[in-house]
Design a protein around this motif. Sequence first.
Motif, mmCIF file in Angstrom:
data_model
loop_
_atom_site.group_PDB
_atom_site.id
_atom_site.type_symbol
_atom_site.label_atom_id
_atom_site.label_comp_id
_atom_site.label_asym_id
_atom_site.label_seq_id
_atom_site.Cartn_x
_atom_site.Cartn_y
_atom_site.Cartn_z
ATOM 1 N N PRO A 40 0.676 -1.123 0.247
ATOM 2 C CA PRO A 40 -0.465 0.064 0.189
ATOM 3 C C PRO A 40 0.586 1.122 0.204
ATOM 4 O O PRO A 40 0.233 2.191 0.536
ATOM 5 C CB PRO A 40 -0.951 -0.534 1.377
ATOM 6 C CG PRO A 40 -0.506 -0.955 2.365
ATOM 7 C CD PRO A 40 1.266 -1.868 1.137
ATOM 8 N N ASP A 65 -1.088 -4.558 6.083
ATOM 9 C CA ASP A 65 -2.088 -4.691 6.096
ATOM 10 C C ASP A 65 -2.522 -3.882 7.287
ATOM 11 O O ASP A 65 -3.158 -3.412 7.618
ATOM 12 C CB ASP A 65 -1.920 -6.715 7.412
ATOM 13 C CG ASP A 65 -1.877 -7.751 7.061
ATOM 14 O OD1 ASP A 65 -2.396 -7.741 5.249
ATOM 15 O OD2 ASP A 65 -1.902 -8.543 6.755
ATOM 16 N N GLU A 68 -2.798 -0.459 5.065
ATOM 17 C CA GLU A 68 -4.047 -1.200 4.884
ATOM 18 C C GLU A 68 -5.761 0.007 5.089
ATOM 19 O O GLU A 68 -6.227 -0.270 5.268
ATOM 20 C CB GLU A 68 -4.262 -1.954 4.166
ATOM 21 C CG GLU A 68 -3.586 -2.821 2.406
ATOM 22 C CD GLU A 68 -3.542 -4.350 2.175
ATOM 23 O OE1 GLU A 68 -4.255 -5.620 2.824
ATOM 24 O OE2 GLU A 68 -3.072 -4.160 0.971
ATOM 25 N N GLN A 71 -5.677 2.897 6.402
ATOM 26 C CA GLN A 71 -6.196 3.236 4.841
ATOM 27 C C GLN A 71 -7.660 3.839 5.004
ATOM 28 O O GLN A 71 -8.265 4.052 4.309
ATOM 29 C CB GLN A 71 -5.488 2.583 3.752
ATOM 30 C CG GLN A 71 -4.054 3.696 3.658
ATOM 31 C CD GLN A 71 -3.445 2.978 1.971
ATOM 32 O OE1 GLN A 71 -3.274 1.787 1.819
ATOM 33 N NE2 GLN A 71 -2.609 3.312 1.791
ATOM 34 N N ASP A 109 -6.455 4.971 -2.321
ATOM 35 C CA ASP A 109 -5.602 4.315 -1.703
ATOM 36 C C ASP A 109 -6.672 3.507 -1.716
ATOM 37 O O ASP A 109 -6.037 2.198 -1.463
ATOM 38 C CB ASP A 109 -5.493 4.854 -0.233
ATOM 39 C CG ASP A 109 -4.710 6.320 0.261
ATOM 40 O OD1 ASP A 109 -3.429 6.146 -0.670
ATOM 41 O OD2 ASP A 109 -4.735 6.496 1.355
ATOM 42 N N VAL A 113 -5.962 -0.891 -2.820
ATOM 43 C CA VAL A 113 -5.810 -1.990 -1.535
ATOM 44 C C VAL A 113 -6.909 -2.800 -2.178
ATOM 45 O O VAL A 113 -6.523 -4.151 -2.213
ATOM 46 C CB VAL A 113 -7.092 -1.141 0.276
ATOM 47 C CG1 VAL A 113 -7.395 -2.765 0.584
ATOM 48 C CG2 VAL A 113 -6.001 -0.842 0.411
ATOM 49 N N SER A 116 -4.851 -5.255 -5.060
ATOM 50 C CA SER A 116 -3.850 -5.542 -3.903
ATOM 51 C C SER A 116 -4.171 -6.626 -3.849
ATOM 52 O O SER A 116 -4.882 -7.985 -3.776
ATOM 53 C CB SER A 116 -3.098 -5.245 -3.368
ATOM 54 O OG SER A 116 -2.562 -5.989 -1.831
ATOM 55 N N ARG A 117 -5.683 -6.547 -3.144
ATOM 56 C CA ARG A 117 -6.535 -8.086 -2.383
ATOM 57 C C ARG A 117 -6.817 -8.828 -4.174
ATOM 58 O O ARG A 117 -6.677 -9.753 -3.463
ATOM 59 C CB ARG A 117 -7.579 -7.703 -1.778
ATOM 60 C CG ARG A 117 -6.891 -6.743 -0.047
ATOM 61 C CD ARG A 117 -7.968 -6.149 0.348
ATOM 62 N NE ARG A 117 -7.349 -5.673 1.843
ATOM 63 C CZ ARG A 117 -7.959 -5.760 2.527
ATOM 64 N NH1 ARG A 117 -9.178 -5.473 2.707
ATOM 65 N NH2 ARG A 117 -7.405 -5.133 3.912
#
Length: 145
Positions: A40, A65, A68, A71, A109, A113, A116-117
Amino acid sequence: MALSTAKTNAREGGSAAYADQTAESGLAVDHAGRVPRLLPWTTDSGKPCLLSSDNPAGFVSRLADDMEAAQLAMAADVLEDTRKVLGDRLSTRAAVEYAGIRLIECLADVLRVAESRGLRLAGLRETGDDSATEGDVVAPSGGAP
């Protein structure tokens, strides 16, 4: 979304690798065939930071983690504050502009996230990893997924 490669090396548990873009899947994979985690944060030049680790509970993963979660919580707070500003007919132009700027920052942001996930979930599907646990990809307890 395709992940652009960045030669960003993050150490975790003594294991780190560079990410290479694969043409077949569109997902970045490391030399061990794992999909690196999009972190992140970015480099000073704005390039993505990637983490390749065989330890999803390592220090850098936990730090990511936590960031994130912060954020997502901040985005929820900014959204609530913006609703108040926009709901008040007496809000100044400066207050509305500030709220808009903060919304843009938080949206960027939250999208990072989500990307990424999504990449981690796609990586689990690509590798056929059935050993994924609830702790691998989670939403923070107080925020949206």
